[in-house]
Design an enzyme around this catalytic site. Structure first.
Site, PDB file in Angstrom:
ATOM      1  N   ILE A 322       0.861  -1.179   0.000  1.00 39.60           N
ATOM      2  CA  ILE A 322       0.000   0.000   0.000  1.00 39.60           C
ATOM      3  C   ILE A 322       0.896   1.227   0.000  1.00 39.60           C
ATOM      4  CG2 ILE A 322      -2.200  -0.811   0.918  1.00 39.60           C
ATOM      5  CD1 ILE A 322      -1.221  -0.386   3.682  1.00 39.60           C
ATOM      6  N   GLU A 323       0.362   2.320  -0.550  1.00 44.36           N
ATOM      7  CA  GLU A 323       1.186   3.491  -0.833  1.00 44.36           C
ATOM      8  C   GLU A 323       1.744   4.165   0.403  1.00 44.36           C
ATOM      9  OE1 GLU A 323      -3.132   4.731  -1.934  1.00 44.36           O
ATOM     10  OE2 GLU A 323      -1.943   2.898  -1.837  1.00 44.36           O
ATOM     11  N   HIS A 324       1.203   3.861   1.567  1.00 46.47           N
ATOM     12  CA  HIS A 324       1.702   4.458   2.802  1.00 46.47           C
ATOM     13  C   HIS A 324       3.101   3.957   3.151  1.00 46.47           C
ATOM     14  CE1 HIS A 324      -2.629   4.634   2.688  1.00 46.47           C
ATOM     15  NE2 HIS A 324      -2.636   5.572   3.610  1.00 46.47           N
ATOM     16  N   GLY A 325       3.557   2.901   2.438  1.00 48.12           N
ATOM     17  CA  GLY A 325       4.902   2.380   2.662  1.00 48.12           C
ATOM     18  C   GLY A 325       4.931   0.988   3.259  1.00 48.12           C
TER      19      GLY A 325
END
Length: 509
Positions: A322-325
């Site tokens: 996920i793009e949050h890392g």
């Protein structure tokens, strides 16, 4: 000489001046949000009228879709301009943009995070292919979401024969970030947080612009008690540490070491979703998975694919991101999108978006609001309301294959599911397959140019983007192609002689 950077939230926000550019960090549902400090900004403005005319910058959506997050900045006079990656978490700010009470801009979330690094490095800006051919391309709208937004934040440039977008640098005067632990020197640990997101990048941008960094933490600790490996933001770039002992991982979740990555363990699963239009679409989208894929799930129906992977015990078959890392683990959905239990790795958000921009994703499952015959998709402005793409553009433009998941139409549709077929009792009042999308968030032309694959999955039909156009490749059993599909679209897709039937098992409870 001993330092003491601890101060109250009211003292810290008193450092913000009129006209400052303020970088905020956070994600929807309260993830990494400095709520206590945000409330202090709102409280100060409502009681004194200051600070005024702020420019507020945020990469991800921040809020609860009610009163928290960006809603604390949604006061006339407090904010002059907002540059946001995702707006849906703040209805009040959306209304201010619609009513021309602020200058409203949208830039891709990954580009905002990466731009912080460029600002921190005193470079002229971010040069990237992300956004070409979309609404952030200045040949379209340049990210301007209303008539009040007039400044050109993005330019088209040519470097070494390659066409790129230039997201311009500008000074950041204040960054409001969050961590778990902080000491009097200003060292900040994120050890008990759900993600790293863009905390360090935003702090770096503010400090190296000559600005200030306000860090909110839950717990104050002694100087030299934090292990060096735990410090994600060094005290050298932090000016104020605000302690909020009531700080939570999310608005509803106090703390869970499985979510912070401190521990791994079994994850309780929700009951399987019963057969409905969303689970039906997710079932078909699931069939696009290939073992070993590096994948991403977007908010919305795509989350249903993540649930199916977890329910079937197949988390280890794919590399989930996920793009949050965050990598791996069991992804949470709904208001907890962006959180994961028992993750395998957590890196900084800007680095995650580097991975995406470089083509590291094999398959992404994303939603769509509108689709047109060019394969262009709109998720960023619907019905005149600023929504913003979040990480959608960074992901969709660069994944080798994108599976767009959405209903064929909306508002009032009535469907009968089961027995291996789909019966449409009433069509929706709003068409989603339109002649031309209101705003281009995903460019079909750019996808074809880059050799990427796009699949559009709805409850009654599946479309594929080909060089010749949008192809109707599959039809749900029980659906009449002309009555239920072609007459409900604003354009004519390409139709093979014998379109395949979608798997009847998808429509069986």
């Amino acid at each position: 000489m001993a330092r003491n950077k601890f101060m109250s939230a009211d003292q810290a926000v008193g450092l913000i001046k009129d006209g400052d550019t303020v970088a905020l960090v956070g994600g929807g549902g309260g993830l990494m949000e400095a709520t206590h400090t945000f409330r202090a900004v709102s409280r100060r403005f409502l009681s004194t009228g200051y600070p005024r005319n702020l420019t507020v910058l945020h990469a991800l959506g921040i809020g609860d879709k009610k009163t928290e997050g960006m809603n604390h900045f949604a006061h006339e006079g407090l904010v002059k301009r907002v540059i946001g990656g995702h707006w849906v978490w703040s209805p009040k700010m959306q209304e201010m943009a619609r009513d021309e009470k602020i200058e409203a801009y949208v830039l891709p979330s990954g580009c905002v995070m990466q731009l912080y690094r460029e600002i921190g490095g005193q470079r002229p800006g971010l040069f990237t292919h992300v956004g070409l051919g979309t609404f952030v391309d200045p040949r379209h709208q340049g990210g301007k979401m209303n008539a009040s937004a007039k400044e050109d934040l993005v330019e088209v440039v040519n470097l070494g024969g390659q066409e790129l977008l230039w997201y311009k640098s500008f000074p950041i005067n204040v960054a409001i970030i969050r961590g778990s632990f902080g000491d009097a020197d200003g060292n900040i640990s994120l050890d008990q947080e759900a993600a790293n997101v863009d905390v360090y990048a935003a702090a770096l941008a503010a400090h190296n612009s000559g600005g200030i960094v306000i860090a909110q933490v839950r717990t104050a600790v002694d100087v030299n008690s934090l292990p060096a490996r735990s410090v994600r933001v060094p005290g050298a770039i932090v000016d104020a540490v605000v302690v909020d002992p009531d700080q939570r991982m999310s608005y509803d979740l106090p703390y869970d070491p499985l979510i912070s990555g401190e521990r791994r363990g079994p994850t309780p699963l929700d009951p399987p979703e019963p057969l409905n239009i969303r689970s039906l679409i997710a079932r078909r989208a699931y069939q696009e998975l290939t073992e070993g894929d590096v994948i991403n799930f977007g908010v919305g129906i795509g989350e249903g694919v993540a649930k199916m992977v977890a329910e079937r015990g197949e988390v280890g078959r794919y590399y989930q991101t996920i793009e949050h890392g965050t990598y791996g683990g069991s992804l949470l959905v709904g208001l907890l999108f962006g959180f994961a239990r028992s993750a395998s790795a957590m890196i900084d958000g800007p680095s995650q978006f580097d991975f995406y921009a470089g083509g590291g994703l094999d398959t992404a499952f994303l939603g769509f609001g509108e689709l047109d015959e060019a394969g262009d998709v709109n998720v960023s402005k619907l019905g005149g309301l600023t929504v913003g793409p979040g990480g959608f553009m960074d992901i969709a433009q660069n994944a080798k294959k994108v599976v767009f998941c959405g209903t064929f139409d909306t508002k009032g549709s009535k469907l009968q599911l089961g027995d291996g077929k789909l019966t449409i009792a009433q069509h929706g009042h709003v068409r989603k397959l339109v002649g031309k999308v209101e705003q281009i968030t995903y460019s079909g032309k750019q996808a074809l140019k880059r050799g990427h694959k796009a699949v559009f999955v709805t409850e009654r039909a599946v479309f594929n983007l080909e060089n010749e156009g949008l192809v109707l490749s599959e039809v749900a059993p029980g659906v009449d192609i002309r009555r239920d599909i072609l007459e409900r679209m604003d354009f004519m897709p390409l139709i093979p002689r014998d379109p395949q039937l979608m798997d009847s098992a998808i429509f069986t409870d």
